[in-house]
Design a protein around this motif. Sequence first.
Motif, mmCIF file in Angstrom:
data_model
loop_
_atom_site.group_PDB
_atom_site.id
_atom_site.type_symbol
_atom_site.label_atom_id
_atom_site.label_comp_id
_atom_site.label_asym_id
_atom_site.label_seq_id
_atom_site.Cartn_x
_atom_site.Cartn_y
_atom_site.Cartn_z
ATOM 1 N N CYS A 37 0.518 -1.292 -0.078
ATOM 2 C CA CYS A 37 -0.531 0.088 0.203
ATOM 3 C C CYS A 37 1.087 1.014 0.005
ATOM 4 O O CYS A 37 1.949 0.846 0.984
ATOM 5 N N HIS A 40 0.001 3.532 3.820
ATOM 6 C CA HIS A 40 0.680 3.514 4.670
ATOM 7 C C HIS A 40 1.531 2.491 4.467
ATOM 8 O O HIS A 40 1.756 2.103 3.867
ATOM 9 N N CYS A 58 -7.305 -0.593 0.242
ATOM 10 C CA CYS A 58 -6.584 -1.685 1.289
ATOM 11 C C CYS A 58 -6.616 -1.932 2.300
ATOM 12 O O CYS A 58 -8.101 -1.923 2.977
ATOM 13 N N CYS A 61 -5.252 0.281 5.818
ATOM 14 C CA CYS A 61 -5.526 1.715 6.477
ATOM 15 C C CYS A 61 -6.942 1.250 5.743
ATOM 16 O O CYS A 61 -7.469 2.799 6.208
HETATM 17 ZN ZN LIG Z 1 -2.809 0.794 3.346
#
Ligand SMILES: [Zn+2]
Length: 440
Positions: A37, A40, A58, A61
Amino acid sequence: MIPAKTIDDILSAARVEEVIEDFVTLKRRGVNMMGLCPFHDEKTPSFTVSPAKGIYKCFGCGKSGTSVGFIMEHEHLSYPEALKYLANKYNITVEEKEVSPEDRAVMQLTDALYIVNNFAAEHFTKNLLETDEGKAVGLSYFKERGFRQHTLDQWQLGFAMSSGKAFTSLALEKQYNMEHLQKLGLSTQYESDFFKSRVIFPIHNLSGKIVAFAGRMLSKDKNQPKYLNSPESEIYNKRKILYGFYFAKTAIRKADECIVVEGYTDVLTLYQGGVENVVASSGTSFTVDQIRLIKRFTDNIKIIYDGDPAGIKAALRGLDLVLAENMDVRLVLLPKDEDPDSFFKKSGQDAFTKYLDENAKDFIDFKTTLLLAEAGNDPIKRSHVLRDIVSSIALIPDAIKRAMYVKQTSSKMEIEEAILIAEVEKDLPEIKKGTATTIS
Ligand SMILES: [Zn+2]
């Protein structure tokens, strides 16, 4: 305005996996594609792209959206800007259509406001350089601070006369609109000047247009605030503007670091002295919006604080959120009774930079040191400090970083790591429970 037909063309051309693959390495997994991702920190991929559905999501997050949404989020662009980015990627010509009367009105208003601010800036500059009062009061102040003519010109520094009507009368005489003058806060509701007997620092936006002014009082009148800032307007949102960013952005990219100070003159002194990657939050304490603005240029922020611990503590409040933004934020406390301006002048560029490098602390360390110094040996105060630090640590998205901070705090506060871990665990958002692991 981008015509609806063109928007359709862009949206159907922009395959979500192709758009994202410019930024994230994706691997096939069944019908979906997976990658690390970009929003994050993670070590195992939880970022999923569904070519069939045209979306990404995702599971770490929770960020999700379409190809346009991804570009908006990742590149910090507005919707039309993201569309143009994609049009460019897919060689689609965007012929902007006639704007609606409402849009035109908004554009005309903002254009008009910029023009008024430009006029005001020119007026203030003329006051500074060409009038007796400006020269005696304003110019001598700037010279005393050591600012060279080139700096005055580049930053368009100026002076507002003491008479209280000079600017507004001239503006009206030149056919500027009273409503615009008041919207920008240049003239009061009584049609007199907002800035009186102050040196003026124009505040520029990212493209170099003047969106507001700050005026510093030079007399010691206790009934007047030291600094006055333009009110917010259609072109000025103070939470999103950083003083000096327009001039600093190239240097910020080059140095891969942004230095944040508190005062306008701090920015000018450092910039003039060769430290050009410097900005100040204008008239507010540092906000998350400002951090996101910096994030478009670098992940590294160094914030310089001076003054008393109580003031700094107040400034740190709200800054907790930078931890969630996953940026490398370091804080530096200057020696007692110094501000960046005075300290830079005393030490020179090399020693100044060296001091910053040697004394920069990460957010948690800085906060712990500051709060502990204040709490002394009082056990109750120390337990409050611990609570405060624990809730900050819980905001950090990355489990490994959290574990590092737990370790660091545990030794600094002489608290068993296991206790800290349990406390951090309580504060974690649901999704991350069970990840406040220890590292040995
Ligand atoms: Zn993420």
